[in-house]
Design a protein around this motif. Structure first.
Motif, PDB file in Angstrom:
ATOM      1  N   GLY A  66       0.815  -1.197   0.000  1.00 42.68           N
ATOM      2  CA  GLY A  66       0.000   0.000   0.000  1.00 42.68           C
ATOM      3  C   GLY A  66       0.850   1.248   0.000  1.00 42.68           C
ATOM      4  N   LEU A  67       0.168   2.356   0.088  1.00 43.51           N
ATOM      5  CA  LEU A  67       0.796   3.668   0.042  1.00 43.51           C
ATOM      6  C   LEU A  67       0.783   4.293   1.430  1.00 43.51           C
ATOM      7  CD1 LEU A  67       1.899   5.961  -1.863  1.00 43.51           C
ATOM      8  CD2 LEU A  67      -0.452   6.828  -1.908  1.00 43.51           C
ATOM      9  N   ALA A  68       1.947   4.744   1.878  1.00 48.19           N
ATOM     10  CA  ALA A  68       2.053   5.435   3.160  1.00 48.19           C
ATOM     11  C   ALA A  68       2.404   6.894   2.881  1.00 48.19           C
ATOM     12  CB  ALA A  68       3.132   4.788   4.024  1.00 48.19           C
ATOM     13  N   VAL A  69       1.470   7.789   3.177  1.00 49.54           N
ATOM     14  CA  VAL A  69       1.637   9.214   2.876  1.00 49.54           C
ATOM     15  C   VAL A  69       2.090   9.935   4.138  1.00 49.54           C
ATOM     16  CG1 VAL A  69       0.472  11.309   2.087  1.00 49.54           C
ATOM     17  CG2 VAL A  69      -0.122   9.093   1.076  1.00 49.54           C
ATOM     18  N   GLU A  83      -8.400   9.295  -6.003  1.00 51.38           N
ATOM     19  CA  GLU A  83      -9.011  10.626  -5.938  1.00 51.38           C
ATOM     20  C   GLU A  83      -9.172  11.094  -4.497  1.00 51.38           C
ATOM     21  OE1 GLU A  83     -12.562  10.151  -8.244  1.00 51.38           O
ATOM     22  OE2 GLU A  83     -11.550  10.729 -10.134  1.00 51.38           O
ATOM     23  N   LEU A  84      -9.449  10.176  -3.585  1.00 50.91           N
ATOM     24  CA  LEU A  84      -9.596  10.563  -2.184  1.00 50.91           C
ATOM     25  C   LEU A  84      -8.252  11.018  -1.609  1.00 50.91           C
ATOM     26  CD1 LEU A  84     -11.226  10.886   0.368  1.00 50.91           C
ATOM     27  CD2 LEU A  84     -10.938   8.434   0.822  1.00 50.91           C
ATOM     28  N   VAL A  85      -7.178  10.303  -1.918  1.00 53.70           N
ATOM     29  CA  VAL A  85      -5.857  10.723  -1.434  1.00 53.70           C
ATOM     30  C   VAL A  85      -5.491  12.094  -1.990  1.00 53.70           C
ATOM     31  CG1 VAL A  85      -3.383  10.242  -1.597  1.00 53.70           C
ATOM     32  CG2 VAL A  85      -4.956   8.424  -0.948  1.00 53.70           C
ATOM     33  N   LEU A  86      -5.771  12.330  -3.264  1.00 54.53           N
ATOM     34  CA  LEU A  86      -5.474  13.641  -3.848  1.00 54.53           C
ATOM     35  C   LEU A  86      -6.280  14.739  -3.161  1.00 54.53           C
ATOM     36  CD1 LEU A  86      -5.192  13.038  -7.707  1.00 54.53           C
ATOM     37  CD2 LEU A  86      -3.355  13.483  -6.067  1.00 54.53           C
ATOM     38  N   ALA A  87      -7.542  14.448  -2.866  1.00 60.90           N
ATOM     39  CA  ALA A  87      -8.379  15.445  -2.196  1.00 60.90           C
ATOM     40  C   ALA A  87      -7.872  15.727  -0.789  1.00 60.90           C
ATOM     41  CB  ALA A  87      -9.834  14.963  -2.152  1.00 60.90           C
ATOM     42  N   GLN A  88      -7.452  14.668  -0.100  1.00 60.28           N
ATOM     43  CA  GLN A  88      -6.977  14.828   1.275  1.00 60.28           C
ATOM     44  C   GLN A  88      -5.632  15.550   1.364  1.00 60.28           C
ATOM     45  OE1 GLN A  88      -7.218  10.645   2.220  1.00 60.28           O
ATOM     46  NE2 GLN A  88      -8.999  10.952   3.558  1.00 60.28           N
ATOM     47  N   THR A  89      -4.894  15.569   0.275  1.00 58.55           N
ATOM     48  CA  THR A  89      -3.576  16.228   0.274  1.00 58.55           C
ATOM     49  C   THR A  89      -3.544  17.457  -0.621  1.00 58.55           C
ATOM     50  OG1 THR A  89      -2.803  14.747  -1.499  1.00 58.55           O
ATOM     51  CG2 THR A  89      -2.367  14.071   0.778  1.00 58.55           C
ATOM     52  N   ALA A 109       6.030  10.386   0.318  1.00 55.75           N
ATOM     53  CA  ALA A 109       5.231   9.161   0.460  1.00 55.75           C
ATOM     54  C   ALA A 109       6.119   7.969   0.158  1.00 55.75           C
ATOM     55  CB  ALA A 109       4.033   9.182  -0.491  1.00 55.75           C
ATOM     56  N   ALA A 110       5.632   6.808   0.483  1.00 54.19           N
ATOM     57  CA  ALA A 110       6.363   5.572   0.159  1.00 54.19           C
ATOM     58  C   ALA A 110       5.372   4.483  -0.185  1.00 54.19           C
ATOM     59  CB  ALA A 110       7.237   5.132   1.329  1.00 54.19           C
ATOM     60  N   GLU A 145       7.944 -20.502   7.226  1.00 56.45           N
ATOM     61  CA  GLU A 145       7.410 -19.179   6.910  1.00 56.45           C
ATOM     62  C   GLU A 145       8.535 -18.159   6.899  1.00 56.45           C
ATOM     63  OE1 GLU A 145       3.031 -19.679   9.113  1.00 56.45           O
ATOM     64  OE2 GLU A 145       4.527 -18.287   9.942  1.00 56.45           O
ATOM     65  N   ILE A 146       8.533 -17.297   5.890  1.00 55.20           N
ATOM     66  CA  ILE A 146       9.413 -16.136   5.927  1.00 55.20           C
ATOM     67  C   ILE A 146       8.612 -14.920   5.458  1.00 55.20           C
ATOM     68  CG2 ILE A 146      11.468 -17.526   5.426  1.00 55.20           C
ATOM     69  CD1 ILE A 146      11.503 -16.073   2.682  1.00 55.20           C
ATOM     70  N   VAL A 147       8.982 -13.766   5.968  1.00 59.98           N
ATOM     71  CA  VAL A 147       8.348 -12.510   5.567  1.00 59.98           C
ATOM     72  C   VAL A 147       9.446 -11.502   5.281  1.00 59.98           C
ATOM     73  CG1 VAL A 147       6.672 -10.723   6.161  1.00 59.98           C
ATOM     74  CG2 VAL A 147       6.420 -13.008   7.130  1.00 59.98           C
ATOM     75  N   VAL A 148       9.326 -10.814   4.150  1.00 64.72           N
ATOM     76  CA  VAL A 148      10.307  -9.789   3.773  1.00 64.72           C
ATOM     77  C   VAL A 148       9.554  -8.495   3.470  1.00 64.72           C
ATOM     78  CG1 VAL A 148      12.022 -11.414   2.887  1.00 64.72           C
ATOM     79  CG2 VAL A 148      10.222 -10.568   1.372  1.00 64.72           C
ATOM     80  N   ARG A 149      10.300  -7.396   3.432  1.00 66.30           N
ATOM     81  CA  ARG A 149       9.678  -6.089   3.256  1.00 66.30           C
ATOM     82  C   ARG A 149      10.469  -5.263   2.243  1.00 66.30           C
ATOM     83  NH1 ARG A 149       6.417  -2.772   6.862  1.00 66.30           N
ATOM     84  NH2 ARG A 149       6.749  -0.538   6.559  1.00 66.30           N
ATOM     85  N   GLY A 150       9.761  -4.509   1.421  1.00 68.86           N
ATOM     86  CA  GLY A 150      10.391  -3.593   0.490  1.00 68.86           C
ATOM     87  C   GLY A 150       9.705  -2.237   0.544  1.00 68.86           C
ATOM     88  N   GLU A 151      10.489  -1.153   0.448  1.00 76.21           N
ATOM     89  CA  GLU A 151       9.934   0.198   0.451  1.00 76.21           C
ATOM     90  C   GLU A 151      10.495   0.976  -0.735  1.00 76.21           C
ATOM     91  OE1 GLU A 151       9.998   2.413   4.050  1.00 76.21           O
ATOM     92  OE2 GLU A 151       9.455   0.693   5.318  1.00 76.21           O
ATOM     93  N   TRP A 152       9.672   1.868  -1.257  1.00 75.05           N
ATOM     94  CA  TRP A 152      10.019   2.683  -2.423  1.00 75.05           C
ATOM     95  C   TRP A 152       9.607   4.112  -2.113  1.00 75.05           C
ATOM     96  CZ3 TRP A 152       7.380   2.035  -7.865  1.00 75.05           C
ATOM     97  CH2 TRP A 152       8.214   2.569  -8.864  1.00 75.05           C
ATOM     98  N   ARG A 153      10.588   4.972  -1.854  1.00 74.88           N
ATOM     99  CA  ARG A 153      10.300   6.348  -1.467  1.00 74.88           C
ATOM    100  C   ARG A 153      10.037   7.228  -2.693  1.00 74.88           C
ATOM    101  NH1 ARG A 153       8.449   8.063   3.125  1.00 74.88           N
ATOM    102  NH2 ARG A 153       9.120  10.121   2.407  1.00 74.88           N
ATOM    103  N   GLY A 154       9.225   8.246  -2.459  1.00 73.08           N
ATOM    104  CA  GLY A 154       8.921   9.203  -3.513  1.00 73.08           C
ATOM    105  C   GLY A 154       8.051  10.317  -2.977  1.00 73.08           C
ATOM    106  N   ARG A 155       7.225  10.873  -3.858  1.00 71.29           N
ATOM    107  CA  ARG A 155       6.349  11.972  -3.474  1.00 71.29           C
ATOM    108  C   ARG A 155       5.056  11.865  -4.272  1.00 71.29           C
ATOM    109  NH1 ARG A 155       6.095  15.762  -7.268  1.00 71.29           N
ATOM    110  NH2 ARG A 155       5.399  17.370  -5.801  1.00 71.29           N
ATOM    111  N   LEU A 156       4.016  12.529  -3.768  1.00 70.95           N
ATOM    112  CA  LEU A 156       2.736  12.551  -4.472  1.00 70.95           C
ATOM    113  C   LEU A 156       2.712  13.677  -5.488  1.00 70.95           C
ATOM    114  CD1 LEU A 156       0.089  12.069  -1.628  1.00 70.95           C
ATOM    115  CD2 LEU A 156       1.096  10.326  -3.112  1.00 70.95           C
TER     116      LEU A 156
END
Length: 216
Positions: free
Chosen positions: A83-86, A112-118, A128-129, A149-160
């Motif tokens: 998902g998106l973390a703003v 559209e809701l995220v754009l309206a909220q920001t 955002a990421a 079981e294994i769990v891994v994580r990836g993040e991608w930084r940027g901006r709206l």
């Protein structure tokens, strides 16, 4: 890789009906020369009740989905929750990204809701990421026949951005501009996105486990 008969290759279930997610994993495996895994989706196995995503984190939700798929199918199963973390929304929509506007999977309404909220957020605070947690559950793959079981994580930084751009990708891709890029995620090619995206980073972090599965 070993010269295994293709007919004996492992099936790897991706707990999703999103064909773009399946294709992304197939491309990553091909690039890594992992050829003894056949990627299938939920449409390729008998239907089963899917567990509600009640986790408070991406990691918890990914495990919920992977465990349910492995239990129902008996196949090694991969699931991701992303998902998106703003920044200006205190990390939201986060785990609620797919249903932020109230109905699950309504990409346009969510965007559209995220754009309206920001709308009033200045440029310097539009960070955002994209975040992805991916889980792999292998039935009987652990000690004494337990599931591994294994769990891994990836993040991608940027901006709206302030308006959608591009027709590639899905979800919030048209309003996410990665760091160092003048284009949005939806303006990147599939290969460019694989190389940098949150899901691509998570799946590449999982490659050692997938390689071991292919060779087992």
């Amino acid at each position: 890789m070993t010269g295994r008969d293709p007919g004996s290759a492992h099936r790897l279930l991706v707990a999703s009906r999103n064909t773009k997610k399946l294709d992304e994993l197939r491309r990553i495996l091909l690039t890594a020369h992992v050829r003894d895994l056949v990627v299938v989706g939920l449409g390729d196995v008998p239907e089963f009740p899917e567990e509600p995503e009640t986790g408070a984190t991406f990691e918890e939700n990914a495990l919920i989905k992977a465990r349910a798929a492995a239990r129902a199918s008996g196949l090694p199963s991969v699931a991701d929750d992303s998902g998106l973390a703003v920044d200006a929304l205190n990390g939201m929509p986060g785990v609620l990204s797919a249903r932020w506007a109230g109905r699950h999977g309504d990409d346009l309404a969510n965007l559209e809701l995220v754009l309206a909220q920001t709308a009033d957020v200045p440029e310097e605070r539009r960070g955002a990421a994209f975040v992805s947690a991916a889980a792999l559950v292998v039935p009987g793959g652990g000690p004494e026949g337990t599931d591994s079981e294994i769990v891994v994580r990836g993040e991608w930084r940027g901006r709206l951005t302030r308006e959608p751009r591009g027709g590639n990708g899905f979800g919030y891709d048209p309003i996410f501009q990665p760091e160092g890029e003048g284009r949005t995620s939806a303006e990147l090619t599939a290969e460019e996105k694989d190389a940098h995206s949150h899901r691509g980073r998570a799946l590449r972090a999982m490659l050692p486990a997938l390689l071991a599965l292919a060779e087992s």
